[in-house]
Design a protein around this motif. Structure first.
Motif, short mmCIF file in Angstrom:
data_model
loop_
_atom_site.label_atom_id
_atom_site.label_comp_id
_atom_site.label_asym_id
_atom_site.label_seq_id
_atom_site.Cartn_x
_atom_site.Cartn_y
_atom_site.Cartn_z
N ALA A 1 -6.77 -54.40 -32.35
CA ALA A 1 -8.46 -54.85 -33.60
C ALA A 1 -7.18 -55.30 -34.69
CB ALA A 1 -8.29 -53.44 -34.02
N SER B 1 -7.30 -59.10 -32.97
CA SER B 1 -8.96 -59.73 -32.97
C SER B 1 -9.31 -60.34 -34.33
CB SER B 1 -9.07 -58.97 -32.68
OG SER B 1 -10.37 -57.71 -32.95
N VAL B 2 -8.21 -59.53 -35.53
CA VAL B 2 -9.26 -59.76 -36.74
C VAL B 2 -8.44 -61.36 -37.29
CG1 VAL B 2 -9.17 -59.52 -38.73
CG2 VAL B 2 -9.57 -58.00 -37.49
N TYR B 3 -7.21 -61.23 -36.75
CA TYR B 3 -5.95 -61.99 -36.91
C TYR B 3 -5.93 -63.57 -36.26
CZ TYR B 3 -1.74 -63.58 -38.90
OH TYR B 3 -0.43 -64.72 -39.57
N VAL C 1 -5.93 -65.05 -42.27
CA VAL C 1 -7.05 -64.35 -43.06
C VAL C 1 -5.26 -63.66 -43.14
CG1 VAL C 1 -7.39 -62.07 -42.24
CG2 VAL C 1 -8.55 -63.61 -41.21
N VAL D 1 -5.15 -58.50 -44.20
CA VAL D 1 -6.39 -57.38 -43.65
C VAL D 1 -6.20 -56.67 -42.40
CG1 VAL D 1 -7.96 -58.79 -42.77
CG2 VAL D 1 -7.46 -59.37 -45.23
N PRO D 2 -5.57 -57.89 -41.21
CA PRO D 2 -5.61 -57.42 -39.87
C PRO D 2 -5.00 -55.84 -40.17
CG PRO D 2 -4.63 -59.03 -40.05
CD PRO D 2 -4.61 -59.38 -42.07
N VAL E 1 -7.19 -53.20 -41.15
CA VAL E 1 -7.59 -53.02 -40.06
C VAL E 1 -7.36 -52.11 -38.49
CG1 VAL E 1 -8.61 -54.13 -37.63
CG2 VAL E 1 -9.34 -55.37 -40.01
#
Length: 71
Positions: A23, A26-28, A39, A43-44, A47
């Motif tokens: 997860a 996939s955000v980073y 980002v 933030v990651p 998450v």
């Protein structure tokens, strides 16, 4: 060993860590290009923590809590 000593079910935390890592990744990182998305690091990390919290609560409510109530 965990069940015999504490009478609770033992679920591996490895799966929770892996889902959190995927997860966060996939955000980073962009799925289309494989490049960083720019980002900030927190933030990651956030998450990862939130996904682990949600999955931990789901496992607790569906597996561990009913097993403890049957005791």
């Amino acid at each position: 060993i965990t069940f015999s000593t504490s009478k609770t079910l033992n679920f591996s935390v490895g799966s929770l860590l892996m889902i959190g890592g995927v997860a966060g990744y996939s955000v980073y990182v962009s799925k289309a290009t494989g490049q960083l998305m720019g980002v900030p690091y927190f933030v990651p990390a956030l998450v990862v923590v939130v996904s682990g919290l949600i999955l931990g609560l789901i496992i607790y409510k569906t597996s561990i809590e009913p097993a403890l109530k049957r005791k």
